[in-house]
Motif scaffolding. Structure first.
Motif, PDB file in Angstrom:
ATOM      1  N   LEU A 180       0.821  -1.214   0.000  1.00 50.39           N
ATOM      2  CA  LEU A 180       0.000   0.000   0.000  1.00 50.39           C
ATOM      3  C   LEU A 180       0.854   1.263   0.000  1.00 50.39           C
ATOM      4  N   THR A 181       2.079   1.152   0.509  1.00 49.39           N
ATOM      5  CA  THR A 181       2.960   2.327   0.576  1.00 49.39           C
ATOM      6  C   THR A 181       3.758   2.525  -0.705  1.00 49.39           C
ATOM      7  N   TYR A 182       4.321   1.426  -1.240  1.00 49.56           N
ATOM      8  CA  TYR A 182       5.244   1.538  -2.369  1.00 49.56           C
ATOM      9  C   TYR A 182       4.595   1.295  -3.727  1.00 49.56           C
ATOM     10  N   ASN A 183       3.551   0.515  -3.781  1.00 49.69           N
ATOM     11  CA  ASN A 183       2.940   0.145  -5.060  1.00 49.69           C
ATOM     12  C   ASN A 183       1.801   1.105  -5.381  1.00 49.69           C
ATOM     13  N   PRO A 184       1.955   1.953  -6.390  1.00 43.54           N
ATOM     14  CA  PRO A 184       0.896   2.936  -6.688  1.00 43.54           C
ATOM     15  C   PRO A 184      -0.400   2.291  -7.178  1.00 43.54           C
ATOM     16  N   ASP A 185      -0.334   1.053  -7.645  1.00 41.01           N
ATOM     17  CA  ASP A 185      -1.531   0.379  -8.151  1.00 41.01           C
ATOM     18  C   ASP A 185      -2.248  -0.432  -7.080  1.00 41.01           C
ATOM     19  N   ALA A 186      -1.634  -0.584  -5.922  1.00 44.29           N
ATOM     20  CA  ALA A 186      -2.270  -1.353  -4.843  1.00 44.29           C
ATOM     21  C   ALA A 186      -3.375  -0.519  -4.205  1.00 44.29           C
ATOM     22  N   ASP A 187      -4.503  -1.149  -3.898  1.00 42.13           N
ATOM     23  CA  ASP A 187      -5.637  -0.438  -3.331  1.00 42.13           C
ATOM     24  C   ASP A 187      -6.208  -1.221  -2.152  1.00 42.13           C
ATOM     25  N   LEU A 188      -7.391  -0.798  -1.725  1.00 43.72           N
ATOM     26  CA  LEU A 188      -8.022  -1.450  -0.579  1.00 43.72           C
ATOM     27  C   LEU A 188      -8.295  -2.926  -0.849  1.00 43.72           C
ATOM     28  N   LEU A 189      -8.577  -3.267  -2.104  1.00 47.07           N
ATOM     29  CA  LEU A 189      -8.823  -4.658  -2.455  1.00 47.07           C
ATOM     30  C   LEU A 189      -7.593  -5.527  -2.179  1.00 47.07           C
ATOM     31  N   CYS A 190      -6.411  -4.978  -2.453  1.00 45.83           N
ATOM     32  CA  CYS A 190      -5.178  -5.718  -2.178  1.00 45.83           C
ATOM     33  C   CYS A 190      -5.009  -5.954  -0.676  1.00 45.83           C
ATOM     34  N   ALA A 191      -5.292  -4.910   0.103  1.00 49.09           N
ATOM     35  CA  ALA A 191      -5.201  -5.065   1.556  1.00 49.09           C
ATOM     36  C   ALA A 191      -6.192  -6.111   2.055  1.00 49.09           C
ATOM     37  N   MET A 192      -7.390  -6.091   1.509  1.00 48.75           N
ATOM     38  CA  MET A 192      -8.397  -7.081   1.894  1.00 48.75           C
ATOM     39  C   MET A 192      -7.978  -8.489   1.465  1.00 48.75           C
ATOM     40  N   GLY A 193      -7.224  -8.576   0.361  1.00 41.68           N
ATOM     41  CA  GLY A 193      -6.720  -9.871  -0.082  1.00 41.68           C
ATOM     42  C   GLY A 193      -5.763 -10.474   0.928  1.00 41.68           C
ATOM     43  N   ALA A 233       2.102 -11.469  -6.892  1.00 42.21           N
ATOM     44  CA  ALA A 233       0.933 -11.252  -7.742  1.00 42.21           C
ATOM     45  C   ALA A 233       0.402  -9.827  -7.601  1.00 42.21           C
ATOM     46  N   VAL A 234       0.395  -9.293  -6.373  1.00 43.34           N
ATOM     47  CA  VAL A 234      -0.050  -7.913  -6.154  1.00 43.34           C
ATOM     48  C   VAL A 234       0.895  -6.935  -6.839  1.00 43.34           C
ATOM     49  N   SER A 235       2.192  -7.228  -6.810  1.00 41.46           N
ATOM     50  CA  SER A 235       3.168  -6.339  -7.450  1.00 41.46           C
ATOM     51  C   SER A 235       3.018  -6.331  -8.963  1.00 41.46           C
ATOM     52  N   SER A 236       2.728  -7.498  -9.546  1.00 38.08           N
ATOM     53  CA  SER A 236       2.690  -7.590 -11.005  1.00 38.08           C
ATOM     54  C   SER A 236       1.314  -7.280 -11.584  1.00 38.08           C
ATOM     55  N   VAL A 237       0.263  -7.853 -11.016  1.00 33.15           N
ATOM     56  CA  VAL A 237      -1.102  -7.645 -11.519  1.00 33.15           C
ATOM     57  C   VAL A 237      -2.036  -7.414 -10.327  1.00 33.15           C
ATOM     58  N   GLY A 436      11.371  -3.430  -0.634  1.00 34.35           N
ATOM     59  CA  GLY A 436       9.997  -3.380  -0.146  1.00 34.35           C
ATOM     60  C   GLY A 436       9.041  -3.991  -1.141  1.00 34.35           C
ATOM     61  N   ALA A 437       8.014  -4.659  -0.638  1.00 35.73           N
ATOM     62  CA  ALA A 437       7.024  -5.289  -1.515  1.00 35.73           C
ATOM     63  C   ALA A 437       6.334  -4.237  -2.368  1.00 35.73           C
ATOM     64  N   ASP A 444       8.154  -5.908 -14.121  1.00 38.24           N
ATOM     65  CA  ASP A 444       7.607  -5.517 -15.425  1.00 38.24           C
ATOM     66  C   ASP A 444       8.246  -6.263 -16.586  1.00 38.24           C
ATOM     67  N   ILE A 445       9.309  -7.036 -16.327  1.00 40.88           N
ATOM     68  CA  ILE A 445       9.959  -7.826 -17.371  1.00 40.88           C
ATOM     69  C   ILE A 445       9.103  -9.055 -17.681  1.00 40.88           C
ATOM     70  N   VAL A 446       9.098  -9.490 -18.921  1.00 39.53           N
ATOM     71  CA  VAL A 446       8.294 -10.632 -19.343  1.00 39.53           C
ATOM     72  C   VAL A 446       8.644 -11.870 -18.520  1.00 39.53           C
ATOM     73  N   ALA A 447       7.616 -12.543 -18.008  1.00 38.66           N
ATOM     74  CA  ALA A 447       7.728 -13.794 -17.246  1.00 38.66           C
ATOM     75  C   ALA A 447       8.481 -13.632 -15.925  1.00 38.66           C
TER      76      ALA A 447
END
Length: 613
Positions: A180-193, A233-237, A436-437, A444-447
């Motif tokens: 939630l701190t470092y990943n700009p795409d992480a949201d409340l759904l990620c925290a709930m996950g 998974a949260v970091s990538s997608v 940090g996670a 972002d690199i393939v695979a």
């Protein structure tokens, strides 16, 4: 970042930075606690029956399948001139019935009846004659077995699973904070996950604990690895959080299903042929419908759902490949398994999925050796594989390119060495504690989140966490090897060794391939790589490992009496019936006089003394 600032205000960034140093240490502590509990606890093997030999020698039968003979490697070693090295095999089924099979050239009889190829049933008080040696078979009841169970523990050193689970929950919360701190795409759904993941493991622990189960270390290691994989998974997608949770829940559900299924060994044996057919159907489906992705034809899409059939073939391969002792000494069964293995490896080679083919081949070598005990069989298999590799290298330029890049990635960092060069750079930049996670670029690199996930873990969570993940798989392997010699049935032993071999081979190919120590083959890191098929497959394979657990109320295969489950401070007692060899001193019957009786032979002496501990 907005959510953490709302919760923690100006201290959000500071807390996230502090958690970067705490999380790897927690990861290491979780693994250490699990390993300590798995490998330090001492216990005595189960005793299922006895053979009373001349001279009042009592031979314990401590497996569901026991080989009797004069070879030191047998389960019941009896030295006598009339007994072969591998003379007979005594097999117990899930219902408690026993069957004896003759293995050697010498004769085996039950109450005067010669044991033919199909074996003969063996009941309590029956007279079993091995060569010239008569023995009375005594089957123990549940109450009698319970009275013999004395588990040995190291007082004060037992590790409580609830404490480890609490540490794992804190580890998950720290990873959620970092995302939630470092990943700009992480949201409340990620925290709930992350919260849902913690709830899932606590519910699993609570349900099984209330049912009398114990020994949760294999599952705790799997939950730890799955947590690291969930963070990847949260970091990538980030949008795939819910899907990853569903896959994890499905994997745990399949793990429990196999656990219940394993309680009936006869049922498992009866379904081996359908499992084999299902594996071949999955491979055929792969060949016909799969699309080519990164050079390999291994992904199938049906109704918008994409999966890898080869991952489910792993489960079926272990299920069908493991065997009980009554099948191990029949050559046609081994040849049938070799043919099945050749079909699996050949189909994977046709798909250009050579990494998975190698995983299957190494597993085949382990299972075939355990089924045959023959180095010659393994040598022939390796020779045939070497010829196959030579042919593949001559006709598959894609594979040749992979081997040509091995050890030379830094010479072509913008083309053939692109992925591995960046994986090593990212892993090195993470240091011991990581950035940090959610704070990495390599994802972002393939695979990166599948075939090279070790680089992502080391970059974001640090080398300590990465090595803790490696140590988790190694701990499972050590646990299986430790239990192998005392396994209840050869089926559970072979299945567990096969399952952990698959995991170990995948681990080696993923980590060493990412670091350019081995050629890059593109296989997943067990539990950690993103993907539903792989995660479900790993949890199902874990069920085979769990089935080999010998601790009280810890294995799915058999539940021991709870009142004798032991604990800290249990008095240690010497083994009253040590393992053989049992030398009965030649053909002397030691007071046993076979005479005519209703079954052709009788015993003219009092009942043997009761076993006491």
């Amino acid at each position: 970042m907005e959510l953490t600032e709302l919760l923690f205000g100006e201290y959000a960034g500071l807390l996230a930075n502090v958690s970067r140093y705490i999380a790897p240490l927690l990861a290491l502590l979780i693994v250490v606690r699990c390993v300590r509990s798995m490998l330090r606890e001492r216990y005595e093997p189960e005793t299922w029956a006895y053979l009373y030999l001349p001279g009042e020698v009592m031979v314990p039968l401590r497996h569901w399948e026991c080989i009797v003979g004069k070879a030191k490697s047998t389960d019941a070693c009896i030295t006598h001139d009339s007994i072969d090295k591998l003379h007979a095999c005594l097999i117990r089924d899930a219902a408690g019935g026993w069957t004896v099979y003759n293995l050697g050239r010498g004769e085996t009889q039950v109450n005067g009846r010669t044991v033919a190829e199909g074996g003969l049933p063996l009941a309590d008080a029956d007279v079993l004659t091995l060569g010239d040696v008569p023995a009375r078979f005594v089957d123990l009841t549940e109450e009698e077995r319970a009275s013999l169970l004395k588990y040995r523990h190291r007082p004060g050193r037992l590790v409580r699973p609830a404490g480890t689970l609490l540490l794992l929950t804190v580890f998950q919360l720290l990873l959620a904070l970092q995302q939630l701190t470092y990943n700009p795409d992480a949201d409340l759904l990620c925290a709930m996950g992350f919260a849902a993941l913690a709830v899932l493991q606590w519910v699993y622990f609570a349900v099984l604990r209330t049912s009398g189960q114990r020994g949760f270390e294999p599952e705790l290691l799997a939950f730890f690895l799955s947590t690291v994989g969930f963070s990847v998974a949260v970091s990538s997608v980030p949008g795939a959080v819910l899907k990853q949770l569903v896959f994890l829940a499905a994997g745990v559900g399949l793990f429990l299903f196999f656990g219940i299924w394993m309680r009936d060994l006869r049922r498992m044996k009866s379904m081996r042929l359908p499992a084999l057919v299902a594996a071949l159907v999955f491979l055929a489906l792969n060949l016909v419908l799969a699309r080519v992705t990164y050079g390999a034809q291994n992904w199938v899409e049906i109704g918008g759902f994409t999966f890898q059939p080869s991952e489910f073939v792993k489960i079926l391969y272990i299920y069908a490949g493991a065997a009980t002792l009554d099948r191990l000494f029949v050559n046609r069964n081994l040849f049938f398994f070799i043919g099945f293995s050749a079909a699996c490896v050949g189909a994977l080679a046709l798909m250009n999925d050579f990494g998975t083919a190698l995983v299957f081949f190494v597993t085949f070598l382990v299972i075939s050796f355990m089924r045959s005990g023959s180095f010659a069989t393994v040598f022939l298999a390796i020779s045939a594989a070497a010829l196959g590799v030579f042919l593949v290298l001559t006709v598959k330029p894609y594979v040749i390119a992979r081997f040509a890049t091995w050890g030379h990635v830094w010479e072509d960092v913008y083309n053939k060495g692109y992925q591995q060069a960046r994986a090593m750079s990212a892993a090195a930049s993470g240091g011991f504690f990581g950035h940090g996670a959610g704070n990495g670029w390599f994802v972002d690199i393939v695979a990166a989140d599948t075939d090279m996930v070790f680089g992502v873990v080391c970059e974001e969570l640090g080398l300590i966490t990465g090595l803790s993940c490696v140590a988790s798989i190694l701990a499972l392997a050590a646990f299986v090897v430790r239990n192998a010699s005392s396994g209840r049935s050869s089926y559970f032993v072979i299945a567990a060794c096969g399952a952990v071999t698959m995991m170990m081979t995948q681990l080696a190919l993923n980590v060493f391939g990412t670091m350019d120590i081995l050629p890059f083959t593109g296989v997943t890191f067990p539990f950690v790589s993103r993907g539903g098929s792989s995660l479900i497959s790993c949890w199902a394979l874990l069920a085979f490992i769990k089935g080999s657990d010998l601790r009280a109320n810890a294995s799915f295969a058999v539940k021991r009496p709870e009142k004798f489950s032991g604990g800290a401070g249990v008095e240690e007692v010497p083994d009253a019936f040590p393992d053989g060899p049992y030398d009965i001193g030649g053909p002397d019957t030691g007071g046993y006089v076979p005479t005519d009786g209703p079954d052709g032979i009788d015993w003219q002496r009092e009942d043997p003394p009761e076993a006491t501990r």
